[in-house]
Design a protein around this motif. Sequence first.
Motif, PDB file in Angstrom:
ATOM      1  N   LEU A   1     -19.708  27.753  78.471  1.00 11.68           N
ATOM      2  CA  LEU A   1     -19.349  28.715  79.626  1.00 11.68           C
ATOM      3  C   LEU A   1     -18.371  28.512  80.252  1.00 11.68           C
ATOM      4  CD1 LEU A   1     -23.103  28.183  81.008  1.00 11.68           C
ATOM      5  CD2 LEU A   1     -22.313  30.022  79.750  1.00 11.68           C
ATOM      6  N   MET A   2     -17.722  27.372  80.736  1.00 14.02           N
ATOM      7  CA  MET A   2     -16.474  27.010  81.445  1.00 14.02           C
ATOM      8  C   MET A   2     -15.306  27.754  80.619  1.00 14.02           C
ATOM      9  SD  MET A   2     -14.965  23.358  82.335  1.00 14.02           S
ATOM     10  CE  MET A   2     -13.262  23.166  82.714  1.00 14.02           C
ATOM     11  N   ASP A   3     -15.366  27.531  79.394  1.00 14.16           N
ATOM     12  CA  ASP A   3     -14.357  27.871  78.419  1.00 14.16           C
ATOM     13  C   ASP A   3     -14.208  29.533  78.530  1.00 14.16           C
ATOM     14  OD1 ASP A   3     -13.399  25.365  77.992  1.00 14.16           O
ATOM     15  OD2 ASP A   3     -14.279  25.327  75.831  1.00 14.16           O
ATOM     16  N   ARG A   4     -15.218  30.216  78.482  1.00 14.03           N
ATOM     17  CA  ARG A   4     -15.307  31.682  78.320  1.00 14.03           C
ATOM     18  C   ARG A   4     -15.382  32.311  79.728  1.00 14.03           C
ATOM     19  NH1 ARG A   4     -15.246  35.955  78.502  1.00 14.03           N
ATOM     20  NH2 ARG A   4     -16.320  37.655  77.437  1.00 14.03           N
ATOM     21  N   TYR A   5     -15.850  31.703  80.870  1.00 17.79           N
ATOM     22  CA  TYR A   5     -16.136  32.394  81.998  1.00 17.79           C
ATOM     23  C   TYR A   5     -15.476  31.674  82.953  1.00 17.79           C
ATOM     24  CZ  TYR A   5     -19.726  34.679  79.160  1.00 17.79           C
ATOM     25  OH  TYR A   5     -20.403  35.331  78.308  1.00 17.79           O
TER      26      TYR A   5
ATOM     27  N   LYS B   1     -26.667  38.474  77.065  1.00 17.74           N
ATOM     28  CA  LYS B   1     -26.788  38.172  75.615  1.00 17.74           C
ATOM     29  C   LYS B   1     -25.711  37.639  75.103  1.00 17.74           C
ATOM     30  CE  LYS B   1     -28.027  41.079  71.931  1.00 17.74           C
ATOM     31  NZ  LYS B   1     -27.616  42.619  71.143  1.00 17.74           N
ATOM     32  N   GLU B   2     -24.522  37.783  75.765  1.00 20.16           N
ATOM     33  CA  GLU B   2     -23.346  37.192  75.141  1.00 20.16           C
ATOM     34  C   GLU B   2     -23.363  35.669  75.311  1.00 20.16           C
ATOM     35  OE1 GLU B   2     -18.966  38.742  75.574  1.00 20.16           O
ATOM     36  OE2 GLU B   2     -19.251  37.188  76.969  1.00 20.16           O
ATOM     37  N   VAL B   3     -24.070  35.464  76.746  1.00 21.04           N
ATOM     38  CA  VAL B   3     -24.085  34.005  76.937  1.00 21.04           C
ATOM     39  C   VAL B   3     -25.127  33.304  75.901  1.00 21.04           C
ATOM     40  CG1 VAL B   3     -25.102  32.351  78.674  1.00 21.04           C
ATOM     41  CG2 VAL B   3     -23.466  34.197  79.420  1.00 21.04           C
ATOM     42  N   THR B   4     -26.204  33.757  75.887  1.00 16.09           N
ATOM     43  CA  THR B   4     -27.316  33.134  74.940  1.00 16.09           C
ATOM     44  C   THR B   4     -26.531  32.856  73.490  1.00 16.09           C
ATOM     45  OG1 THR B   4     -28.849  34.527  75.876  1.00 16.09           O
ATOM     46  CG2 THR B   4     -29.552  33.571  73.801  1.00 16.09           C
ATOM     47  N   GLU B   5     -25.820  34.138  72.973  1.00  7.74           N
ATOM     48  CA  GLU B   5     -25.134  33.661  71.613  1.00  7.74           C
ATOM     49  C   GLU B   5     -24.286  32.833  71.576  1.00  7.74           C
ATOM     50  OE1 GLU B   5     -23.937  37.511  70.553  1.00  7.74           O
ATOM     51  OE2 GLU B   5     -25.784  38.636  70.177  1.00  7.74           O
ATOM     52  N   LEU B   6     -23.283  32.696  72.699  1.00  7.65           N
ATOM     53  CA  LEU B   6     -22.246  31.898  72.965  1.00  7.65           C
ATOM     54  C   LEU B   6     -22.934  30.168  72.726  1.00  7.65           C
ATOM     55  CD1 LEU B   6     -19.214  31.277  73.824  1.00  7.65           C
ATOM     56  CD2 LEU B   6     -19.980  31.352  76.313  1.00  7.65           C
ATOM     57  N   LEU B   7     -23.804  30.167  73.619  1.00 10.31           N
ATOM     58  CA  LEU B   7     -24.612  28.789  73.506  1.00 10.31           C
ATOM     59  C   LEU B   7     -25.350  28.441  72.044  1.00 10.31           C
ATOM     60  CD1 LEU B   7     -25.960  28.948  77.132  1.00 10.31           C
ATOM     61  CD2 LEU B   7     -24.080  27.707  76.356  1.00 10.31           C
ATOM     62  N   ALA B   8     -25.815  29.388  71.639  1.00 11.52           N
ATOM     63  CA  ALA B   8     -26.351  29.425  70.246  1.00 11.52           C
ATOM     64  C   ALA B   8     -25.532  28.816  69.282  1.00 11.52           C
ATOM     65  CB  ALA B   8     -27.209  30.512  69.732  1.00 11.52           C
TER      66      ALA B   8
ATOM     67  N   ARG C   1     -34.609  29.619  79.217  1.00 12.64           N
ATOM     68  CA  ARG C   1     -34.791  30.296  80.571  1.00 12.64           C
ATOM     69  C   ARG C   1     -33.540  30.748  80.930  1.00 12.64           C
ATOM     70  NH1 ARG C   1     -38.796  29.838  83.984  1.00 12.64           N
ATOM     71  NH2 ARG C   1     -38.418  31.841  84.054  1.00 12.64           N
ATOM     72  N   LEU C   2     -32.558  31.424  80.132  1.00 14.55           N
ATOM     73  CA  LEU C   2     -31.388  31.896  80.531  1.00 14.55           C
ATOM     74  C   LEU C   2     -31.751  33.153  81.441  1.00 14.55           C
ATOM     75  CD1 LEU C   2     -29.716  31.020  77.006  1.00 14.55           C
ATOM     76  CD2 LEU C   2     -28.688  30.122  79.465  1.00 14.55           C
ATOM     77  N   ARG C   3     -31.336  33.328  82.657  1.00 14.71           N
ATOM     78  CA  ARG C   3     -31.174  34.445  83.249  1.00 14.71           C
ATOM     79  C   ARG C   3     -30.381  34.562  84.432  1.00 14.71           C
ATOM     80  NH1 ARG C   3     -34.233  30.337  84.852  1.00 14.71           N
ATOM     81  NH2 ARG C   3     -35.207  30.122  86.576  1.00 14.71           N
ATOM     82  N   ARG C   4     -30.070  35.641  84.553  1.00  9.19           N
ATOM     83  CA  ARG C   4     -29.077  35.971  85.740  1.00  9.19           C
ATOM     84  C   ARG C   4     -29.702  35.999  87.375  1.00  9.19           C
ATOM     85  NH1 ARG C   4     -24.534  39.086  85.846  1.00  9.19           N
ATOM     86  NH2 ARG C   4     -24.795  39.778  83.691  1.00  9.19           N
ATOM     87  N   ASP C   5     -28.855  35.489  87.996  1.00  6.50           N
ATOM     88  CA  ASP C   5     -29.323  35.316  89.513  1.00  6.50           C
ATOM     89  C   ASP C   5     -29.490  36.703  90.180  1.00  6.50           C
ATOM     90  OD1 ASP C   5     -29.688  35.192  92.276  1.00  6.50           O
ATOM     91  OD2 ASP C   5     -27.995  33.823  92.621  1.00  6.50           O
ATOM     92  N   LEU C   6     -30.443  37.217  90.500  1.00  3.72           N
ATOM     93  CA  LEU C   6     -30.703  38.544  90.962  1.00  3.72           C
ATOM     94  C   LEU C   6     -29.709  39.136  91.973  1.00  3.72           C
ATOM     95  CD1 LEU C   6     -34.530  38.907  90.403  1.00  3.72           C
ATOM     96  CD2 LEU C   6     -32.627  39.718  88.708  1.00  3.72           C
TER      97      LEU C   6
END
Lengths: 345, 345
Positions: free
Chosen positions: A144-148, A267-274, A306-311
Amino acid sequence: MSNQTLYNVAVVGATGAVGEQIIKLLDQRNFPIKELKLLSSARSAGKKVVFQGREITIEEAKPESFDGVNVALFSAGGDITKQLASHAIERGVVCIDNTSAYRMDPNTPLVVPEVNAEKIKEHKGMIANPNCSTTQMVVALKPLMDRYGLKRVIVSTYQAVSGAGASAITEMIRQTKAVLADEPVNPDVLPVGGLPVKHQIAFNAIPQIDKFTDNGYTFEEMKMVNETKKILGDESIDVTATCVRIPVVYGHSESVYVELEQDFDLKEVTELLANSPGITVVDDPANQQYPLATDSAGKPDVFVGRLRRDLGHTRGLNMWIVSDNLLKGAAWNAVQIAEQVIKGV
Amino acid sequence: MSNQTLYNVAVVGATGAVGEQIIKLLDQRNFPIKELKLLSSARSAGKKVVFQGREITIEEAKPESFDGVNVALFSAGGDITKQLASHAIERGVVCIDNTSAYRMDPNTPLVVPEVNAEKIKEHKGMIANPNCSTTQMVVALKPLMDRYGLKRVIVSTYQAVSGAGASAITEMIRQTKAVLADEPVNPDVLPVGGLPVKHQIAFNAIPQIDKFTDNGYTFEEMKMVNETKKILGDESIDVTATCVRIPVVYGHSESVYVELEQDFDLKEVTELLANSPGITVVDDPANQQYPLATDSAGKPDVFVGRLRRDLGHTRGLNMWIVSDNLLKGAAWNAVQIAEQVIKGV
């Protein structure tokens, strides 16, 4: 050193929970071993362990025990590391230490191979293995750090009693039986051996792991703050932690909130981590699938779900990170480092 | 209504865990009762309960059960409230509901007396009792909000199984015995009755309470988000939550991170909370004293401790908030509302 060479390996603290896992992993991974030395305190010396069909007698760890050793894996408490590691380093041994003794030493690389394997080659005889809670978290934070970009981390842990040693497991089971039998619990081990006050862990949650520092945080919480920054190589990341012991045997769970520098697509975060090393994503709310401590036990991976965006914050992300604290949190990370050491990274 | 008057009170769901606590509290508080009606499903009707020396037969809850009733306390599930409350309201009954059925209804006050007792007088026959996790948190947030302003809240919960009903307690005990006996656990109740997948709660942490909503958060997590804003009367406060069930019988623990609008002095925060209604501060790291679920069981207070400043953010504060989920989280808050109702607030 090359892959064909065989090495003399020492395990210091061979009879402890982590030491036993290290020996098991050296076997499973077919680590290229010429001679395996199992070292311990005088109390456990003389015990015998079978390793790859050979019987090995555990010896008392002394400075001269390290003569001829190439790699030593320490997990016998910070005091033992402080007493013995310098003697091993003098003898040219590469030490990999599971305790906090050298972690924040500026001359010692603090390594999670998925995150900063390149630091291994900077070692001066000592490589530190991070705190269990930190290790599993940084494995998920790094991609996550490397990408965002990573701005801040707010983490609350749900830590297994095995992190406090075999006596804490025995204690939890004893207390649990006492509660079920409606008998007095008489806490005797947790939260911290050596401190005067003991609390019930059976059917409870104890917000203290390790002693308190002067700033109101525990050492465990400060390890998560300081080690995370050191491993990720960025002092500007804000980290704050609440570390809690819960009645689980194996597997630390963590509720991790991160604020990223840039916006993200979930979705991109999920794929990145996977697709990142060492991570298995388990995140299927429709089928009630998410990481669980009981599922993580005995497995090397870091499980993320439980990946989810802070609303309320577009750059805020919630995660649930689970891993076996004795494996990725300790023994497996140490053996991974040893494998990199003999590869010459 | 004045303090001298006696009231006809109904408890709907009298045989449930919360209903039983409500009856006990009405007794302990010497609530000015003329007649106590205990209502339940047809299945439990006919059972007898002794209240203040009188034997009361539990009756099946029907619309006409509310004839002559002044105040009714509902804790029998959202469907029962939806079926019966309108009949009660028609009959002039003031209803206090423990379910989520009316909580977010704009015409229904959602009340924690320490926080927004003044909303009670706006009721149109229905007053909602918030979700247990929300209630204990807002008791601690309100004084901070009034003094420093509240920007955001990031909470991770450690929730007791009693929040999922008596069957979840039985299930946890059964599973615990199975694990100790090295027998199959066969999960059957948690995380959510009615959903197909069940998980082990014994020696585990389950990051699912209630069903999932479409946004990836569970209903429990969204209750914490939405109810907190409604009770505190400020939609601009950012709240994000991770709700987790752990093997504890009574007492929800919460790791709560808040970002305040203004800087604060930690000692002043501690004093402010200690002097606020409904709060007991337990915060003495030197003596290893902090709130614990087992200590909270059976007590009405919200316990707050582990107060410490975020080392990276001057306006960030970490807290550990614990309360008995069946008392302040349910029965006690409902009875407090009933006491305010008859006082005419």
